[in-house]
Write a protein that holds these residues in place. Structure first.
Motif, short mmCIF file in Angstrom:
data_model
loop_
_atom_site.label_atom_id
_atom_site.label_comp_id
_atom_site.label_asym_id
_atom_site.label_seq_id
_atom_site.Cartn_x
_atom_site.Cartn_y
_atom_site.Cartn_z
N GLN A 150 0.78 -1.08 0.14
CA GLN A 150 -0.05 0.04 0.06
C GLN A 150 0.96 1.27 -0.06
N PHE A 151 0.48 2.12 -0.79
CA PHE A 151 1.29 3.29 -0.94
C PHE A 151 0.43 4.47 -0.54
N SER A 152 1.06 5.34 0.38
CA SER A 152 0.53 6.68 0.77
C SER A 152 1.35 7.80 0.74
N ILE A 153 0.87 9.05 0.25
CA ILE A 153 1.62 10.23 0.08
C ILE A 153 0.97 11.31 0.92
N LEU A 169 4.92 14.33 -6.76
CA LEU A 169 5.65 14.05 -5.31
C LEU A 169 6.64 14.92 -4.90
N LYS A 170 7.01 16.00 -5.44
CA LYS A 170 8.01 16.72 -4.91
C LYS A 170 7.97 17.38 -3.46
N ASN A 171 9.02 16.96 -2.49
CA ASN A 171 8.91 17.29 -1.07
C ASN A 171 7.94 16.74 -0.52
N ARG A 177 3.80 0.32 2.50
CA ARG A 177 3.78 -0.67 3.64
C ARG A 177 3.29 -1.95 3.08
N THR A 178 4.14 -2.99 3.36
CA THR A 178 3.73 -4.32 2.62
C THR A 178 3.66 -5.23 3.88
N THR A 179 2.18 -6.08 3.56
CA THR A 179 2.07 -7.21 4.36
C THR A 179 2.31 -8.26 3.54
N GLN A 202 8.54 1.47 4.57
CA GLN A 202 9.68 2.24 4.13
C GLN A 202 9.13 3.67 3.93
N ASN A 203 9.64 4.63 4.56
CA ASN A 203 9.31 6.03 4.34
C ASN A 203 10.49 6.70 3.56
N LYS A 204 10.19 7.76 2.71
CA LYS A 204 11.24 8.66 2.00
C LYS A 204 10.55 9.80 1.68
N THR A 205 11.32 10.95 1.87
CA THR A 205 10.82 12.24 1.41
C THR A 205 11.38 12.78 -0.12
#
Length: 247
Positions: A150-153, A169-171, A177-179, A202-205
């Motif tokens: 699942q993706f979240s922005i 997606l800029k900044n 999240r993977t199950t 995993q999180n990333k800016t």
């Protein structure tokens, strides 16, 4: 100097336009493994284990019908699953191969093998269809697993097969999240020996990502981490299965 500045401005605008035009599609969904079992509840409750140790285990990764992801759609033809309840994913990365090799060394396991495409039925809708294919492999147990990524922005969730622009997606904070879930069945009776599940994030800016690969790497890293955790859970589950059912 003015011409040079104008030239730089044109390049900058071109880069922004390109990044805005490039889209990323989130991967397909998982499969609720429990929904693929025999519909006769009374029969399920009467199922008994039949496997004799040491066992051969057939392994199948299944996903939602017509599943695809960024890597898969660029390397392989999209699988059409008309009338089917799930997709079979027959490709595995190196980490999965290593994990299965390690599982194959556990007490009570003679061999653990992934499905061969030639043995699969043309139409598969339930666990029974996979059990029939496993039987052709002389396997007495069937291990089925699936990924739900699942993706979240910025806390906005994007479900399976959603599209968003990389320019958006800029900044922003992107989280994946993977199950990973797995179930171990008896090939002959469909008896359920055990379940395993693991989750990773995993999180990333983002910083003006320009390529789909940069986004998809988050998914790949998360799925690898969740599968590594799942492998540990499967080992624990298997040790319990051996203790309880090995005669």
């Amino acid at each position: 100097m003015k011409k040079y500045n104008n030239f730089l401005a044109v390049i900058l605008l071109s880069v922004i336009a390109i990044s805005c035009a490039v889209n990323y599609t989130t991967p397909g969904g998982d499969v609720k493994i429990s929904n693929l079992a025999d519909e006769d509840i009374s029969k399920i409750l009467q199922n008994k284990p039949s496997a004799e140790f040491p066992v051969n285990i057939a392994v199948a990764r299944i996903q939602a019908p017509n599943y695809t992801n960024y890597v898969y759609q660029n390397r392989y033809a999209r699988t059409e699953n008309s009338g089917q309840n799930f997709s079979m994913i027959l490709t595995r990365d190196a980490d999965e191969e290593v994990s299965f090799a390690e599982l194959g060394k556990l007490k009570g396991i003679k061999q653990i093998s992934p499905f061969n495409k030639l043995l699969l039925p043309y139409n598969y809708k339930t666990i029974k269809d996979l059990r029939l294919a496993a039987a052709k492999m002389k396997a007495s147990m069937l291990l089925v697993y699936t990924f739900d990524s699942q993706f979240s922005i910025d806390n906005k969730n994007y479900g399976p097969q959603n599209i968003f622009s990389l320019g958006y997606l800029k900044n922003k904070n992107v989280k994946v999240r993977t199950t990973a879930s797995a179930a171990l069945f008896d090939v002959q009776t469909e008896y359920l020996y055990g379940l395993a599940e693991a989750t990773a994030e995993q999180n990333k800016t983002s910083n003006a990502w320009k390529k789909q690969d940069e986004v998809d790497n988050l998914r790949i890293e998360t799925e690898k981490e969740s599968f590594k955790k799942l492998s540990s859970q499967i080992k624990e589950m298997w040790n319990g299965v051996v203790d309880e059912y090995k005669k």
